[in-house]
Design an enzyme around this catalytic site. Structure first.
Site, PDB file in Angstrom:
ATOM      1  CG  ASP A   1      38.586  39.634  39.048  1.00 35.83           C
ATOM      2  OD1 ASP A   1      38.008  40.019  38.026  1.00 35.83           O
ATOM      3  OD2 ASP A   1      39.709  39.080  39.054  1.00 35.83           O
TER       4      ASP A   1
ATOM      5  CD  GLU B   1      34.624  38.535  36.259  1.00 38.38           C
ATOM      6  OE1 GLU B   1      34.675  39.162  35.184  1.00 38.38           O
ATOM      7  OE2 GLU B   1      35.613  38.406  37.016  1.00 38.38           O
TER       8      GLU B   1
END
Length: 701
Positions: A344, A380
């Site tokens: 993330d 990401e």
């Protein structure tokens, strides 16, 4: 409590380690002056004993307590200066969770005692609070270290075969009455779920965060809770709410079940920040153990850098913080058996004081690690910090979420102008972004939908977001979704609109599965799941956020199965090499052709035509065998037409004499059987057609 006197023990491994006769405790703190181990009663409800760790080596405090066994609940109290202006926030009145805890018991209860300062004082975090927090925080629990997945057989799927299915532990199972222990790891690995996933044809399940996390107070105050889990409290422990009996072995059993079904397990991990928030947040673990080491602080160290938008950023420049993250990754890979990680806000993990660095020590450490370097690693590639958008900038073997694919595929099928060239770039693996440094075409993780945003059904049913249920006056979530309601906002009984929406969904899914790269499908999209237009269901642990199995679109499910099977049967759709419309080294043939409806190659004028709505692509790849005759027979060729405009007659490339084009999928008639097409194909308006070059049947003598 029966144990002998504490002894020096060892500074490694960090955490609580049972050796069969007692437990060694080791915890990092560079700036503490004293570290107290707190042991709880058998029922875990009260602190039975405080013991100062007797030794320190470097910055690791440690001690060995004979007689303790797995199941013992414990915590720490760290002593040291409370000087926020210097970055130090020690407060021994606050019970602290071991960062290396592999099992966590109890839930956090929001109370003013959780904060290191007096929340009622006008002087805020510069004050010092003496209330004890032990009654309101979870406890770490000693575990049996024999939990180990090394040596177990894994699917070890190559990326060229990978189809990722992004899912939530609770969201995928809560709506199925035939799943036992819904909302848990055991329920996720149940027969009904495995049968659905294997029947669909996906090869990997990517789980939203399963590390222990907390429910934000502002959500609880609104009657909501943290559903997605992006507020990590413990990087080594499974989230207790997903365990049916509290035992982390349940997670291991789940992984084994997925592996036995040929499905890999990828975890969405949040190492960019923690649940403690900014300077006004609670003192639960890292802040109290060593705030100045665990977090990246601002020029004025009372405050935190906030490149994540969540209040703080973990300081991976510190060797012990990086060690914690690396140890966490290895724990989930080795002890728990997972096959990969999706990082993330990964740009945060590669940022130094000078900005993003693709050679950041953390990224290099993961790449060279003999355990982690062979797993599926997905970045990401953005955050909200300076220079935060880094699509294509990560080093191999990292894959990256490709939001350009998401946005431009949506816009092409919505009918936006000047999208044909952009669609071609996405179909060919976004080579301008990823074809460098030896990266394969699988580096782009292609997706049309993900947990963050509209579902596929909502994408074709809503023109605007509808997030009122989140309690933020619809201000949260992305406002530009490139969506289209096709004539009516939300559900409708109009058969024409419903049919148009169904075709649009087929077009979007077909485009995803025909593109070069690694496809990712959002759970529930394959059965028409919607969220009522909520494109930010992070707090919706209820039917809004759960997959709706009761109203499954079985026709679309059948279509998705056929498309995934088509991708599997044609290696050209899932190979490692980028296709560049140039001659192949193996046989001198061109591997990629872009064509107009009349069969002629696309010209620069065509590419620049902003009203161009149709593009056809011919892809070819040859088997690498030295036998030229065999190679020619085994050539894999696919011809696909993407038509966002009106019905059109599309002329096919001339096939070899012994081969013919066979239409395998037409999104305007998805249930049609394969049929041989000769010179031209009538392609319906707003549809995708897929043909494959196949040998002609032998003629009878």
């Amino acid at each position: 409590m029966f144990h002998g006197a504490i002894t020096s023990g060892r500074p490694y491994p960090l955490g609580a380690t049972w050796d069969g006769e007692g437990v060694n405790f080791a915890v990092f703190s560079q700036h503490a002056t004293r570290m107290t181990l707190c042991l709880f009663s058998a029922d875990g409800r009260w602190e039975a004993e405080w013991i100062d760790l007797p030794d320190r080596e470097g910055h690791v405090w440690h001690g060995y307590v004979p007689g303790l066994r797995p199941g013992q609940a414990y915590g720490f109290r760290a002593h040291g200066p409370y000087r926020p202006d210097e970055g130090h926030r020690f407060n021994p009145h606050k019970l602290l969770l071991d960062p290396y805890a592999k099992r966590i018991a109890g839930r956090l209860e929001w109370d003013p005692a959780l904060f290191g300062y007096d929340v009622a004082s006008k002087h805020g975090d510069l004050t010092f609070d003496t209330r004890d927090s032990s009654n309101f925080v979870p406890r770490a629990v000693v575990t049996d270290p024999r939990l180990d997945a090394r040596g177990e057989r894994r699917p070890d799927r190559p990326l060229t075969e990978t189809v990722i299915y992004e899912a939530h532990v609770r969201g995928l199972t809560m709506g199925r009455s035939d799943v036992p222990l819904r909302g848990t790891f055991a329920g996720l690995a149940s027969d009904p779920v495995l049968e659905h996933l294997t029947g669909l044809g996906v090869t990997a399940i990517e789980l939203l965060p399963v590390h222990a996390f907390l429910d934000d107070k502002f959500l609880l105050d609104k009657g909501l809770r943290n559903y997605w889990g992006y507020m990590t409290l413990g990087f080594f422990a499974p989230e207790p709410r997903y365990l049916s009996n509290g035992d982390p072995e349940e997670f291991r059993a789940m992984v084994r079940r997925f592996h036995s079904a040929g499905i890999e397990v990828i975890l969405d991990v949040v190492y960019n920040h923690t649940a403690e928030g900014n300077q006004m947040g609670p003192t639960l673990s890292f802040r109290g153990l060593d705030n100045a080491s665990y977090y990246r602080l601002a020029e004025s160290p009372r405050y935190y850098l906030n490149d994540t938008g969540t209040g703080n950023v973990l300081n991976l420049d510190h060797p012990f913080v990086m060690r914690m993250v690396m140890d966490s990754l290895r724990h989930w890979a080795e002890a728990m058996g997972v096959d990969g990680f999706r990082f993330d806000l990964a740009t945060t993990l590669g940022r130094t004081a000078r900005g993003f660095d693709r050679n950041h020590p953390f990224l290099q450490a993961v790449r060279q690690d003999p355990v982690l370097g062979r797993l599926k690693l997905i970045a990401e590639p953005w955050d909200v910090g300076p220079g935060g958008y880094q699509l294509g900038a990560f080093p191999p073997p990292f894959l990256e979420w490709n939001d350009k694919f998401r946005d431009q595929v949506r816009r092409f099928w919505r009918g936006d102008r000047d999208m044909t060239r952009k669609l071609a770039m996405r179909l060919s693996g976004s080579a301008l972004k990823f074809d460098h440094d030896g990266r394969p075409a699988t580096s782009s993780v292609n997706f049309v939908t993900a947990h963050d945003g509209f579902t596929l059904m909502d994408l074709v049913s809503y023109r605007t977001k509808h997030n009122e249920a989140n309690g933020e006056d619809n201000r949260d979530g992305h406002s530009e979704n490139h969506s289209d309601n096709l004539g009516h906002e939300g559900p409708t009984d109009d058969p024409a609109i419903r049919a148009q929406r169904a075709r649009r969904r087929r077009n979007l899914m077909a485009t995803l599965l025909l593109a070069q790269g690694t496809p990712m499908i959002l759970s529930g999209d394959e059965i028409g799941n919607g969220q009522g237009g909520n494109n930010n269901a992070y707090a919706q642990d209820n039917p809004v956020g759960w997959v709706d199995w009761d109203h499954a679109d079985t026709e679309f499910l059948a279509f998705c199965r056929r498309m995934i099977d088509l991708r599997k049967r044609h290696p050209i759709l899932r190979q490692k090499r980028f296709l560049h419309s140039r001659s192949r080294s193996i046989d001198g043939q061109v591997d990629l052709f872009w064509r107009r409806a009349d069969g002629m190659p696309m010209t620069e004028v065509d590419w620049n035509d902003q009203d161009q709505r149709l593009i056809a692509v011919e892809m070819r790849v040859a088997s690498e065998t030295p036998d030229h005759i065999v190679r020619a027979c085994r050539e894999d060729a696919v011809f696909a037409v993407f038509n966002a405009g009106e019905e059109s007659l599309v002329f096919l490339p001339e096939p070899p004499l012994d081969r013919a084009w066979v239409l395998h999928m037409d999104t305007a008639d998805p249930e049609a059987e394969p049929v041989r097409i000769h010179r031209a194909l009538k392609v319906a308006a707003e549809s995708v057609a897929v043909l494959a070059l196949e040998p002609k049947p032998l003629s009878r003598p």
